[in-house]
Design a protein around this motif. Structure first.
Motif, PDB file in Angstrom:
ATOM      1  N   MET A 102      66.986  89.182 -64.289  1.00  0.00           N
ATOM      2  CA  MET A 102      67.096  90.349 -65.158  1.00  0.00           C
ATOM      3  C   MET A 102      66.236  91.505 -64.663  1.00  0.00           C
ATOM      4  SD  MET A 102      68.920  91.133 -67.598  1.00  0.00           S
ATOM      5  CE  MET A 102      70.258  90.425 -68.507  1.00  0.00           C
ATOM      6  N   HIS A 103      65.000  91.162 -64.236  1.00  0.00           N
ATOM      7  CA  HIS A 103      64.097  92.218 -63.748  1.00  0.00           C
ATOM      8  C   HIS A 103      64.711  92.902 -62.518  1.00  0.00           C
ATOM      9  CE1 HIS A 103      59.805  93.678 -63.027  1.00  0.00           C
ATOM     10  NE2 HIS A 103      60.576  94.271 -62.134  1.00  0.00           N
ATOM     11  N   THR A 104      65.279  92.102 -61.637  1.00  0.00           N
ATOM     12  CA  THR A 104      65.916  92.672 -60.441  1.00  0.00           C
ATOM     13  C   THR A 104      67.105  93.547 -60.848  1.00  0.00           C
ATOM     14  OG1 THR A 104      65.236  90.698 -59.221  1.00  0.00           O
ATOM     15  CG2 THR A 104      66.919  92.101 -58.191  1.00  0.00           C
ATOM     16  N   PRO A 202      57.234 101.115 -56.469  1.00  0.00           N
ATOM     17  CA  PRO A 202      56.077 100.280 -56.774  1.00  0.00           C
ATOM     18  C   PRO A 202      56.387  99.374 -57.961  1.00  0.00           C
ATOM     19  CG  PRO A 202      55.488 102.624 -56.758  1.00  0.00           C
ATOM     20  CD  PRO A 202      56.979 102.533 -56.749  1.00  0.00           C
ATOM     21  N   CYS A 203      56.072  98.084 -57.850  1.00  0.00           N
ATOM     22  CA  CYS A 203      56.303  97.153 -58.960  1.00  0.00           C
ATOM     23  C   CYS A 203      55.505  95.884 -58.729  1.00  0.00           C
ATOM     24  CB  CYS A 203      57.789  96.821 -59.087  1.00  0.00           C
ATOM     25  SG  CYS A 203      58.155  95.788 -60.527  1.00  0.00           S
ATOM     26  N   GLY A 204      54.887  95.377 -59.788  1.00  0.00           N
ATOM     27  CA  GLY A 204      54.105  94.151 -59.691  1.00  0.00           C
ATOM     28  C   GLY A 204      54.811  92.958 -60.307  1.00  0.00           C
ATOM     29  N   THR A 206      58.212  90.103 -60.884  1.00  0.00           N
ATOM     30  CA  THR A 206      58.803  89.071 -60.020  1.00  0.00           C
ATOM     31  C   THR A 206      60.298  89.335 -59.884  1.00  0.00           C
ATOM     32  OG1 THR A 206      59.150  87.562 -61.872  1.00  0.00           O
ATOM     33  CG2 THR A 206      57.082  87.339 -60.684  1.00  0.00           C
ATOM     34  N   HIS A 207      60.803  89.187 -58.667  1.00  0.00           N
ATOM     35  CA  HIS A 207      62.194  89.526 -58.342  1.00  0.00           C
ATOM     36  C   HIS A 207      62.818  88.384 -57.558  1.00  0.00           C
ATOM     37  CE1 HIS A 207      59.524  93.017 -58.376  1.00  0.00           C
ATOM     38  NE2 HIS A 207      60.487  93.627 -59.033  1.00  0.00           N
ATOM     39  N   VAL A 208      64.157  88.333 -57.530  1.00  0.00           N
ATOM     40  CA  VAL A 208      64.841  87.342 -56.693  1.00  0.00           C
ATOM     41  C   VAL A 208      64.823  87.815 -55.235  1.00  0.00           C
ATOM     42  CG1 VAL A 208      66.288  86.420 -58.542  1.00  0.00           C
ATOM     43  CG2 VAL A 208      67.100  88.385 -57.208  1.00  0.00           C
TER      44      VAL A 208
HETATM   45 ZN    ZN Z   1      60.177  95.117 -60.378  1.00  0.00          ZN
END
Ligand code: ZN
Length: 241
Positions: A102-104, A202-204, A206-208
């Protein structure tokens, strides 16, 4: 505290030592694979396994005074581990993997809708992203463009840059209200596509590892929240007929 998820989002278990127990019961470890609530992505749940096999159920993970301080919140009635005790940390992987997908998907939406982001919330079933925009957009068209990015299976990687590099490239930051933290050293960029051909920001979270892992998604709704704000909802699965 070493935040292992920043370097490997696929780490579902890790061994770690208890470094502190807070007055409120929160557990601090020397390192952790548990993501702490931040940037619209909820923190991990799961359990800690003691040497004798007993479990300490973890109901949530949050940050403390700084992002570097990660606090694991035990569920009510759990035993308290000893300082220095070695534990095996297990995150609820099914839940985390859905959150990673979802985050991705939120990153992909920010590519399809290149407007400033004013808010976002990632959840297991759906996510919302708020954009500063006044245009009316067709949700079926957005869904089709999202699925194009998913099906192209672009690789996703991370890169660390200095604050000075970020200052030299202000266009990298898409979020209007949330700025990357300052004074804590290098900033992590999340890059989509070979050589960031699709996106980098920029992002901290979690992604696939590649966009096809997001799977089938669709835009469930686009709500008008004021004259210059549109709220998009991303859902898993095919769009309903
Ligand atoms: Zn992100």
């Amino acid at each position: 505290m070493s935040a292992l998820f920043l370097h490997d989002a696929y780490l579902s278990t890790a061994e770690a030592l208890v470094t502190g127990i807070r007055e409120d019961g929160g557990i601090l470890m020397d390192q952790t694979c548990f993501y702490a609530t931040s940037g619209g992505q909820p923190g991990d749940t799961g359990f800690f396994e003691r040497e004798n096999g007993d479990k300490i159920v973890i109901a949530g993970t949050v940050t403390g005074n700084t992002k570097a301080e990660i606090i694991h919140i035990p569920a009510p009635g759990q035993a308290t581990p000893e300082i220095g005790e070695k534990l095996v940390l297990h995150i609820d992987w099914d839940r985390r993997y859905r959150l990673m997908r979802m985050h991705t998907a939120c990153h992909l939406l920010s590519v399809v809708c290149p407007y400033p982001i004013t808010g976002a919330s990632v959840n297991e079933e759906d996510s919302r992203v708020d954009f500063d925009m006044s245009e009316t957009i067709d949700k079926a068209e957005v869904t089709a463009k999202l699925m194009e990015l998913v099906n192209a299976n672009h690789p996703i990687s991370t890169e660390w840059i200095s604050e000075a590099d970020l200052d030299a490239n202000p266009g990298l930051v898409k979020s209007k209200n949330v700025r990357p933290p300052r004074g804590q050293g290098d900033i992590r960029l999340v890059c989509i596509g070979e050589g960031s051909s699709v996106d980098s920001q920029p992002c901290g979270g979690t992604h696939v590892g590649e966009t096809a892992e997001v799977g089938e998604i669709h835009i469930g709704k686009i709500e008008k929240k004021g004259k210059e704000n549109r709220r998009f909802r991303i859902r898993f699965g095919p769009a309903p007929e």
